[in-house]
Enzyme design. Structure first.
Site, PDB file in Angstrom:
ATOM      1  N   TRP A   1       0.585  -1.271   0.291  1.00 33.11           N
ATOM      2  CA  TRP A   1       0.219  -0.102   0.100  1.00 33.11           C
ATOM      3  C   TRP A   1       0.935   1.368  -0.672  1.00 33.11           C
ATOM      4  O   TRP A   1       0.521   2.234  -0.765  1.00 33.11           O
ATOM      5  CB  TRP A   1      -0.803  -0.550   0.886  1.00 33.11           C
ATOM      6  CG  TRP A   1      -1.930  -1.263   1.222  1.00 33.11           C
ATOM      7  CD1 TRP A   1      -1.526  -1.858   2.333  1.00 33.11           C
ATOM      8  CD2 TRP A   1      -3.137  -0.968   0.191  1.00 33.11           C
ATOM      9  NE1 TRP A   1      -2.954  -3.248   2.038  1.00 33.11           N
ATOM     10  CE2 TRP A   1      -4.007  -2.795   0.216  1.00 33.11           C
ATOM     11  CE3 TRP A   1      -3.397  -0.463  -1.012  1.00 33.11           C
ATOM     12  CZ2 TRP A   1      -4.450  -3.263  -0.482  1.00 33.11           C
ATOM     13  CZ3 TRP A   1      -4.634  -1.366  -2.138  1.00 33.11           C
ATOM     14  CH2 TRP A   1      -4.749  -2.512  -1.632  1.00 33.11           C
TER      15      TRP A   1
ATOM     16  N   ASP B   1      -1.206   6.499   6.519  1.00 39.99           N
ATOM     17  CA  ASP B   1      -2.197   6.210   6.415  1.00 39.99           C
ATOM     18  C   ASP B   1      -2.374   4.529   6.930  1.00 39.99           C
ATOM     19  O   ASP B   1      -1.483   4.180   6.979  1.00 39.99           O
ATOM     20  CB  ASP B   1      -1.359   4.440   4.799  1.00 39.99           C
ATOM     21  CG  ASP B   1      -2.906   3.748   4.825  1.00 39.99           C
ATOM     22  OD1 ASP B   1      -3.861   3.986   5.233  1.00 39.99           O
ATOM     23  OD2 ASP B   1      -3.018   3.620   3.311  1.00 39.99           O
TER      24      ASP B   1
ATOM     25  N   LYS C   1     -12.111  -1.799   7.001  1.00 41.99           N
ATOM     26  CA  LYS C   1     -10.285  -2.832   7.710  1.00 41.99           C
ATOM     27  C   LYS C   1     -11.789  -3.274   9.329  1.00 41.99           C
ATOM     28  O   LYS C   1     -11.380  -4.664   9.175  1.00 41.99           O
ATOM     29  CB  LYS C   1      -8.766  -2.328   7.245  1.00 41.99           C
ATOM     30  CG  LYS C   1      -9.153  -2.346   6.170  1.00 41.99           C
ATOM     31  CD  LYS C   1      -8.965  -2.890   5.451  1.00 41.99           C
ATOM     32  CE  LYS C   1      -8.631  -3.200   4.019  1.00 41.99           C
ATOM     33  NZ  LYS C   1      -7.754  -2.616   3.556  1.00 41.99           N
TER      34      LYS C   1
HETATM   35  C1  LIG Z   1      -7.127  -1.707   2.061  1.00 40.10           C
HETATM   36  C2  LIG Z   1      -5.771  -0.877   2.764  1.00 40.10           C
HETATM   37  C3  LIG Z   1      -5.756   0.274   1.512  1.00 40.10           C
HETATM   38  C4  LIG Z   1      -6.854   0.426   0.478  1.00 40.10           C
HETATM   39  O1  LIG Z   1      -7.990   0.907   0.708  1.00 40.10           O
HETATM   40  P1  LIG Z   1      -9.329   0.503  -0.550  1.00 40.10           P
HETATM   41  O2  LIG Z   1     -10.450   1.470   0.416  1.00 40.10           O
HETATM   42  O3  LIG Z   1      -9.274  -0.266  -1.063  1.00 40.10           O
HETATM   43  O4  LIG Z   1      -8.767   1.805  -1.584  1.00 40.10           O
HETATM   44  C5  LIG Z   1      -4.896   0.798   1.716  1.00 40.10           C
HETATM   45  N1  LIG Z   1      -4.411   1.610   2.148  1.00 40.10           N
HETATM   46  C6  LIG Z   1      -4.344   0.010   3.493  1.00 40.10           C
HETATM   47  C7  LIG Z   1      -3.333  -0.579   4.600  1.00 40.10           C
HETATM   48  C8  LIG Z   1      -5.513  -0.606   3.528  1.00 40.10           C
HETATM   49  O5  LIG Z   1      -4.871  -1.711   4.320  1.00 40.10           O
END
Ligand SMILES: *Cc1c(COP(=O)(O)O)cnc(C)c1O
Length: 360
Positions: free
Chosen positions: A101, A171, A195
């Protein structure tokens, strides 16, 4: 009705109480005679839903007044572009690449300026967090970017990088609300909610007010300016109403559970049960360096692909779902987010023990 233990990395398990409440309110939300899905986002009932969700989130994370909370669409991935578009005044940013990511975010940022990879753990398949105490931070960097918990590889920063005074952007998709955070250490904290918080289709961005300006990169679409959404209370256009509603219920559930310190303790206990077992198992082993282990995503392998596949299949038959590792790494991964009860982890470990006895 039968509910399984769902170890999916996302969309993921939600608190059963929240789902029950939503089910009860499905046809008639509190006397409105309609469901939240059918309601105008401009209605008083919905305004109260979004206001309460924001207030509860602020309460949980102790968000200072000079930060805005934005409920945005496009998922976490849209922030990969939105962040440089809004923040890259000097067209320079530093990225720490600790997984897929972070790598995607770094690659996206290269479209808008000079995105430097100042550290990486790719040399060992992202199985650790590099030492970030003295990094070559760029003099003119607009920000330093991290992915705080690596959903796929199962690593987590235990201390934040020394950004040498530069703005930190994180993030936190897969560790959002899993423990307390010091919001003031960050310029932006964002995470996709599917998540650890709610249904898919929304990202929450917590942005320091001084970063929300009209001074964005030329050509930035209106919808990708933080200011558009901040000025409109996340209702410039129709937001993801139902997702906001469910997230709001999860925030209330977290408060009822004792808040983020209590969640941290609960999450540490769950993770300990699983890691302790892995550390002494003769069949399974964790793939992450102990000092970098995530509390949320626990990857493990047997070292034999056929055995891994057999495990995933038999676990599923035993009501333990979604244990297959990410398609890029194979093996297994147990995501044990906030809503996974300790009983789910105990059931997983009991099953692993039994499987080990039968196959070792
Ligand atoms: C799942 C995830 C993403 C992507 O998320 P989307 O909402 O599908 O764009 C980005 N960063 C992390 C750390 C993730 O676990």
């Amino acid at each position: 009705m039968k509910r399984v233990y769902n170890f999916s990395a996302g969309p993921a398990v939600l608190p059963e109480e929240v789902l029950e409440e939503a089910a009860e309110e499905m046809l008639d939300y509190r006397g409105t005679g309609m469901s939240v899905m059918e309601m105008s986002h401009r209605s008083a009932a919905f305004q109260q839903i979004i206001d309460e969700a924001e207030a509860d989130l602020r309460d949980l994370l102790q968000i200072p007044d000079n930060y805005k909370v934005l409920f945005l669409q496009g998922g976490a991935s849209q922030q990969f572009a939105m962040i440089p578009m809004n923040l890259m005044k000097n067209r320079v940013a530093d990225y720490i690449v600790t997984g897929q990511w972070a790598k995607k975010a770094w690659q996206e940022a290269q479209k808008y300026g000079k995105a430097n990879k100042i550290a990486s753990s790719e040399d060992k398949t992202f199985s650790y967090i590099p030492d970030c105490s003295d990094l070559p931070i760029s003099e003119d960097a607009d920000y330093v970017y991290i992915c705080e918990n690596n959903t796929i590889y199962g690593t987590k920063y235990k201390t934040l990088p020394n950004t040498k005074g530069k703005l930190l952007v994180a993030d936190v998709s897969s560790c959002f609300l899993s423990e307390p955070m010091d919001v003031e250490k960050y310029g932006i904290i964002y995470g996709g909610v599917q998540k650890n918080i709610g249904p898919a289709g929304m990202v929450i961005s917590i942005v320091r007010e001084d970063l929300i300006t009209d001074d964005v990169l030329e050509g930035t679409p209106t919808m990708l300016k933080f200011k558009t959404h901040a000025d409109a209370g996340s209702m410039y256009n129709t937001p993801n109403c139902y997702c906001i509603y469910i997230c709001g219920k999860v925030f209330k559930w977290l408060k009822k559970m004792g808040g983020l310190q209590a969640m941290k303790e609960r999450n540490e206990e769950k993770a300990r049960i699983l890691y302790d077992y892995l550390d002494q198992s003769k069949l399974f082993r964790g793939t992450v360096e102990p000092a970098s282990r995530s509390l949320m995503n626990v990857p493990f392998v047997t070292g034999d692909k056929e055995m891994d596949a057999k495990f995933v299949k038999e676990a599923k038959e035993a009501g333990l779902e979604n244990l297959k590792g990410h398609r890029s790494v194979g093996g297994m991964r147990a995501s044990i987010y906030n809503a996974m009860p300790v009983e789910g982890v105990q059931a997983l470990v009991a099953f692993m023990k039994k499987f080990e006895e039968e196959n070792c």
